[in-house]
Design an enzyme around this catalytic site. Sequence first.
Site, mmCIF file in Angstrom:
data_model
loop_
_atom_site.group_PDB
_atom_site.id
_atom_site.type_symbol
_atom_site.label_atom_id
_atom_site.label_comp_id
_atom_site.label_asym_id
_atom_site.label_seq_id
_atom_site.Cartn_x
_atom_site.Cartn_y
_atom_site.Cartn_z
ATOM 1 N N ASP A 233 0.805 -1.223 0.000
ATOM 2 C CA ASP A 233 0.000 0.000 0.000
ATOM 3 C C ASP A 233 0.838 1.274 0.000
ATOM 4 O O ASP A 233 0.410 2.321 0.500
ATOM 5 C CB ASP A 233 -0.959 0.016 1.203
ATOM 6 C CG ASP A 233 -1.975 -1.109 1.153
ATOM 7 O OD1 ASP A 233 -2.332 -1.528 0.045
ATOM 8 O OD2 ASP A 233 -2.394 -1.576 2.222
ATOM 9 N N GLU A 234 2.042 1.200 -0.559
ATOM 10 C CA GLU A 234 2.915 2.367 -0.611
ATOM 11 C C GLU A 234 3.246 2.780 -2.049
ATOM 12 O O GLU A 234 4.105 3.623 -2.273
ATOM 13 C CB GLU A 234 4.221 2.086 0.149
ATOM 14 C CG GLU A 234 4.048 1.834 1.642
ATOM 15 C CD GLU A 234 3.604 3.076 2.392
ATOM 16 O OE1 GLU A 234 3.846 4.191 1.900
ATOM 17 O OE2 GLU A 234 3.003 2.923 3.476
#
Length: 289
Positions: A233-234
């Site tokens: 999720d980066e």
Amino acid sequence: MTHPQYILTLSCLDQRGIVHRVSGLLADSGCNIIDSAQFGDAQSRLFFMRVHFSAEEGATSEAVLRERFTELGTGLQMSWELHDAFKKPRMMILVSRIGHCLNDLLFRHKSGLLPVEIPAIVSNHPDFYQLAASYNIPFHHLPLAAGASADAKRNQEQRILEIAHDSQVDLVVLARYMQILSPGMCDALKGRAINIHHSFLPSFKGAKPYYQAHERGVKLIGATAHFVTGDLDEGPIIEQGVERVDHSMGPETLTAIGRDVECVVLARAVKWFVEHRILLNGYKTVIFN
């Protein structure tokens, strides 16, 4: 007679004369610019450009155009891509047991709002095989039990990559696919996998994000579409959306509102990708919309 049309995207160190040289090359090649957008980033010192153009009667061939852009790109140390504007990219969708984003993408595809071909839908659950069949799209059920071994997960991911390769996929969309991709799979899909996250990143992670948000009394809920990378999720953010909520709304209402936002945000991100409007700028994106 419809002339061939192309979309050129490029990035390089910002310097004087880039637009002039690109437009001059196109003019000398018998091409007409339909739309052009550019951006110079003062921080990274990089220049980004997207040009939609047509090859008029008597224009040079695509092969010659590529040769000329290769020569120009070498001189400017430029990264560039040339795409057929009339060719619909091929998109594979991954989904688990929450189907609102899948349903929305399929409807937009069927109604002509999303210019893609969808050769495959892959899921670790069988729930949406009938939905896929109603759109005449092949459905691949690749089960992965809870707590599956590393070998089982590796084999399942390898099968997904084989389907993507056999289907000549340009883009993989994780439409609420509730599995964490391995670093190896993230590398294999680098720059061509988009995920929808059910909040602003990084916030309210887990199985019931809208219940967590409700417990905290939030006033805004949102969703984030981003590229998939090995850092969970980066990845570079493509699009985000929000809706205002208040104390009178229960977690079920927040969930319904949030899912609507997810659909819109993911659809925008996918549309921009297939129209070649997204360029990577380090950990960020440049969106020519």
